[in-house]
Structure formats: C-alpha cells, structure tokens
Design an enzyme around this catalytic site. Structure first.
Site, PDB file in Angstrom:
ATOM      1  N   GLY A   1       0.830  -1.198   0.000  1.00  0.00           N
ATOM      2  CA  GLY A   1       0.000   0.000   0.000  1.00  0.00           C
ATOM      3  C   GLY A   1       0.860   1.242   0.000  1.00  0.00           C
TER       4      GLY A   1
ATOM      5  CB  CYS B   1       5.448  -3.929   0.185  1.00  0.00           C
ATOM      6  SG  CYS B   1       6.278  -2.355  -0.148  1.00  0.00           S
ATOM      7  CE1 TYR B   2       1.257   1.068   5.745  1.00  0.00           C
ATOM      8  CE2 TYR B   2      -0.322  -0.749   5.758  1.00  0.00           C
ATOM      9  CZ  TYR B   2       0.112   0.466   6.260  1.00  0.00           C
ATOM     10  OH  TYR B   2      -0.591   1.073   7.277  1.00  0.00           O
TER      11      TYR B   2
ATOM     12  CG  HIS C   1       5.564  -5.557  -4.519  1.00  0.00           C
ATOM     13  ND1 HIS C   1       4.294  -5.438  -4.000  1.00  0.00           N
ATOM     14  CD2 HIS C   1       6.216  -4.412  -4.190  1.00  0.00           C
ATOM     15  CE1 HIS C   1       4.167  -4.264  -3.398  1.00  0.00           C
ATOM     16  NE2 HIS C   1       5.327  -3.626  -3.498  1.00  0.00           N
TER      17      HIS C   1
ATOM     18  CD  GLU D   1       2.529  -8.364  -5.218  1.00  0.00           C
ATOM     19  OE1 GLU D   1       2.211  -7.205  -4.864  1.00  0.00           O
ATOM     20  OE2 GLU D   1       3.352  -9.057  -4.585  1.00  0.00           O
TER      21      GLU D   1
ATOM     22  CB  SER E   1     -23.484  -6.921 -24.688  1.00  0.00           C
ATOM     23  OG  SER E   1     -22.288  -7.621 -24.369  1.00  0.00           O
ATOM     24  N   GLY E   2     -23.490  -9.846 -26.345  1.00  0.00           N
ATOM     25  CA  GLY E   2     -22.778 -10.554 -27.398  1.00  0.00           C
ATOM     26  C   GLY E   2     -21.284 -10.580 -27.193  1.00  0.00           C
TER      27      GLY E   2
ATOM     28  CB  VAL F   1     -15.784 -12.489 -23.872  1.00  0.00           C
ATOM     29  CG1 VAL F   1     -15.316 -13.656 -22.998  1.00  0.00           C
ATOM     30  CG2 VAL F   1     -15.171 -12.606 -25.260  1.00  0.00           C
ATOM     31  CG  ASP F   2     -16.597  -9.496 -20.094  1.00  0.00           C
ATOM     32  OD1 ASP F   2     -15.742 -10.374 -20.299  1.00  0.00           O
ATOM     33  OD2 ASP F   2     -16.345  -8.287 -20.075  1.00  0.00           O
ATOM     34  CB  SER F   3     -22.902 -10.095 -21.494  1.00  0.00           C
ATOM     35  OG  SER F   3     -22.770 -10.148 -22.900  1.00  0.00           O
TER      36      SER F   3
ATOM     37  CE  LYS G   1     -12.593  -9.355 -21.343  1.00  0.00           C
ATOM     38  NZ  LYS G   1     -13.983  -9.150 -21.806  1.00  0.00           N
TER      39      LYS G   1
END
Length: 508
Positions: free
Chosen positions: A51, A78-79, A166, A168, A220-221, A223-225, A364
C-alpha cells in the site's frame, strides 16, 4: 482458501490472481473487514497487501489485531510486512534511499517459504519505508539485499512472514513459487481450485440466491455477458430470460454473431431496439463520465420496463468483471478510482431488480477459461473486449447517428484486416476511435476537411496493464488506406503508441 487483505496497493488483485493461477482459491477483502467476517470464511492463510501509506502516519490503514492473533499463517508484503513489524514492537523508518525496481536478494537460512528457491534471486522493490529492527517478539531475518537488511523475516512460532519485495509481480521471477510455498507448505492448502470447481460452486451459489425466481440477463454478445448468460442458463435453465438491448452503440454484425454463437444453447433471447432513445439522451453530451452514467441509467430503465412484462422476474444479471470493479469504485480499500463503469459506478441509486454478477471477481482470461469449460464456441470466446457503453466512448465528443456510422465502418475494417493478416488472435484488443478534430486532406484533386480516426491495438494479459502492439507497418498501411478510401467523412488515420499506464486502453 487464502484471504488477501487490501491495504490500497494497485497490485492487490495480482496477489489473488497469482494464487488462482496456482489453483489456490483466494478472496480479497478490505483491510478494515471485521475479524468475524474474515474468520467466518475459515481461511487457511492471510496475506497483507502492500500500500502507499506509511505505518507512522495518522489514519494509515490497519487490520484488526485479532486477525493476527487467530493462529492463522500470515504473509505481509511490503506495507503488510512493515505493519507486522510495527505492530509487534519492531521499528519501521524511512529508508535513506527509496528503493524502486530490481534488486538481488540473498537468503540467510532455510525455511519452507523459500523451499526450492535459489540462494540469490532477483526481486522487485517498491518502497520508501523499511524495517530497521525486529524488536523482541519472535521475528528473525530470513533474507537481505544490499540496501534492505530485512528483505524477508519470519516469526516461526506464530507462522508469520514478511517480505519487503513484491512476489506477485512478473519482475520477481520466483515470486509465484514463493506464494505457492506459502499456500501449500506453510498454510497446508491441499484442495486445488480450477475453473471446473468454480463452475460447480457458482451454479450452487446462483441457485441458492435465485431459488424459484426468474433472471433477466443483460446479453450484449461480448465475452463477459455471454459467459455470464451460459453460466446462469446452467444454473436456472428456462427461468433465464436474455435481453439484447440494441443501444445503437454496437458494432456491425453483433446481433447476428450472438445468435450464431448460442444456436445450440436454446437460450430465451429477446431483442429490444432502444437505439433512438439512447441517441436522443446522448445528444450534445461530450463528457465521457456523463455518457457512461446516461447509458447506465437508460440501460437499466429499458431493462426494468421489459422485465415488468415477465412475471416473477426478480434479478438482473450482468457480466461485470474484476478489473471493472477495481477501476471504478473503492470496494477493497483505498485504491485510486480511475473511471466509472456503467455496470458499476453508473447504476442508479434506486433499482427495482436485485443484481447478480457471477463473474465479478474474475479476470478476462479466467472468464474465457470458464466459457471453454461450458463448451462455448471459440469464435465467441476469442472476441476482443468491448466497452459496456459501446462506441459512445470511442467517439470523442458528441455522439450522432452520422458519426456512429463512420466509426462502425472503420471498426469493421480494423477487425477484417486483423483477421485476414492473422494478427487478431495475437493481440489483446484492437479498435478504431473517432477523434473530435478535423484534418485537411486532398481526395480526388479536391480539398477535404474531415474527421480523424485513431487505431488502438494493445497486448495484455488481464487488461490491468497493457503495451501497444507492434503491428507491421504494411498492416497499418492497409487499414489506413481502406478507412480513408471506404469511409466517407474520414481523411486521416493515426496509430496510438501509448502504454497503460500512463494511458488507459480505451480513450474515454
């Protein structure tokens, strides 16, 4: 499960992401989460994120001491490490020279956290404070760098660790192995979290939430929806009703592509043409945040109107993803707000349908993996990301039917040329933007004063960071030539070579 407590780092989501890549289930909670809420999830380990704050500043974020006394293994990054040292009687102070970037860390002893890692390893530093002493509460040093004498520490009795770097980020090459050691060797996590297990758990959770109710899905067409709709269909079957709202802000061929992709799923899909309403409300609007909020409010209004025609519908489903949440609202701590998302920050305060967002904490690429697990066609899963507000945020300045037509044709040319050249699947996202400036040109021996289009193509993994694509000049030349020749009203094409950060992927 591993719980990640967010102290405001822009890297927090990467910690959870890396764990999930290692098939370790992780959830992110704000650092202020009540201990009862955290411990109710029965976590096998806690990770305290980094942070931007200093542990000495008034109001700097803290977690409840009871979490650190619960007997659960803890890893402070870190923090998070500085907080552990500070709260256990050690000394944290500003370093003489702030350390940002690569460093070489040397291990000083053996420990399960560093099992199988080299004695010297490159790590990524990003800090202005550092531990100066560990106090007398059980911590001992595990590793150091040339400028950080306490690069990694451990309290073996309490199974609490701190690392100043870090693990990650990709710039720490062995960081994923360290996180895996923490989860598997220190926390003894045995079960493996996969998309198949996520699918099973999501279906169970959705059924428990919906019960005998009905769901309207915003389809919506993209990928997500589409993945959200397939997941909901698996959970509630014929009690799912998909509505495709034609906002007038979509791409050429969107509706046809949607029906082809779902032809074997037998979804209840209804198309609602609301393009005139959206265009009317967007008339003369230039500010991108106003556009997003107008679209969000209108979108929900149309949905509520259509849902009232379906008896017993109580839920609205959306394909909101984790990056949308991170960049829109402070849900996990003091991270900076970058933009509002029409599915997140732009929702009206009063909404008559309860919200279901089954993909809310997925990235995604994880959504695509989930779609493959459900058998969705690759032609759909391979589509490039498309903003929820549609082409309205790719038209800089006011939106009109005429300008939408120009951008649609330019966008289609970009997609066609990428597909023909084989570059479509090599890049994360590519599209055209219509700029609010006029350019002088010469076409057919006549002077023109027309619009300028920008082409944007980026490479990314999850959309949180991105670099511009090094497309071949021949390909860019073909795209520009076709747009200028085939799209009346555009006489100049430019290419965007800015990374994220400092820019965002979308222009608005």
């Amino acid at each position: 499960m591993i719980i990640v407590l967010d102290f405001g780092s822009q890297y927090t989501q990467l910690i959870a992401r890396r764990l999930r890549e290692l098939e370790v289930y992780a959830e992110i909670l704000p650092c202020t989460a009540p201990p009862e809420k955290v411990l109710a999830k029965a976590p096998q380990g806690l990770i305290l994120s980094g942070g931007p704050a200093s542990v000495h500043k008034s109001g700097s974020p803290r977690c409840d001491e009871r979490l650190l006394q619960a007997g659960i293994p803890v890893l402070g990054i870190c923090y998070g490490m500085q907080l552990l040292v500070h709260q256990h009687g050690g000394k944290v102070a500003p370093v003489r020279r702030r350390e940002y970037g690569h460093a070489t860390m040397t291990l000083l002893g053996d420990d399960p956290l560093f099992e199988g890692l080299p004695r010297e390893m490159p790590v990524w530093m990003s800090h202005g404070d550092g531990a100066r002493s560990l106090g007398k509460n059980g911590f001992r040093v595990l590793a150091c760098t040339a400028t950080a004498p306490y690069a990694a520490v451990v309290d073996p009795a309490r199974r609490q660790y701190g690392v100043q770097f870090h693990p990650e980020v990709a710039h720490t090459p062995d960081g994923a192995r360290l996180l895996e050691n923490f989860a598997r060797r220190v926390c003894a996590v045995r079960e493996r979290w996969t998309m198949e297990s996520f699918l099973e758990e999501s279906v169970r959770r959705i059924r428990g939430q919906v019960r005998d109710g009905k769901v309207v899905c915003a389809l919506s067409g993209g990928v997500d929806s589409s993945v959200a709709a397939a997941l909901l269909h698996k959970a509630v079957s014929r009690r799912l009703f998909c509505l495709y709202v034609d906002t007038g802000l979509g791409r050429i061929g969107d509706i046809e592509h949607l029906r082809e992709a779902f032809k074997d799923f037998r979804l209840n899909i209804k198309t609602v043409d609301a393009s005139a309403l959206f265009l009317k409300r967007l008339s003369g609007v230039r500010d991108p945040e106003r556009k997003r909020k107008i679209i969000g409010r209108t979108f929900i209004e149309v949905f509520e109107k259509e849902a009232r025609r379906l008896r017993g519908v109580d839920f609205l489903a959306q394909g909101t993803l984790y990056p949308d949440v991170i960049e829109s609202v402070r849900v996990h701590g003091p991270s900076a707000v970058i933009k509002s998302h029409h599915n997140v920050g732009g929702l009206p305060k009063r909404m008559k349908l309860d919200l279901i967002e089954p993909l809310r904490f997925l990235f995604k690429d994880e959504v695509r993996r989930l779609g493959r697990a459900m058998g969705l066609p690759e032609s759909l899963l391979g589509r490039h990301p498309f903003p929820g507000p549609g082409l309205a945020v790719r038209i800089l300045g006011p939106v009109s039917k005429e300008r939408l037509g120009r951008l649609r044709r330019a966008d289609l040319i970009v997609r066609e040329e990428l597909l023909k050249s084989g570059w479509h699947d090599k890049v994360w996202q590519a599209f055209a933007v219509l700029l609010p400036v006029k350019s002088v040109g010469v076409m057919g021996d006549e002077r023109t004063h027309d619009d300028v289009a920008a082409v944007r193509s980026v490479d990314s993994v999850d959309g949180m960071t991105a670099d511009f694509s090094r497309l071949p000049l021949e390909l860019l030349g073909r795209i520009a030539s076709r747009i200028v020749s085939e799209v009346r009203g555009i006489n100049r094409v430019v290419y965007d070579v800015t990374s994220k950060p400092p820019a965002t992927i979308e222009w608005e």
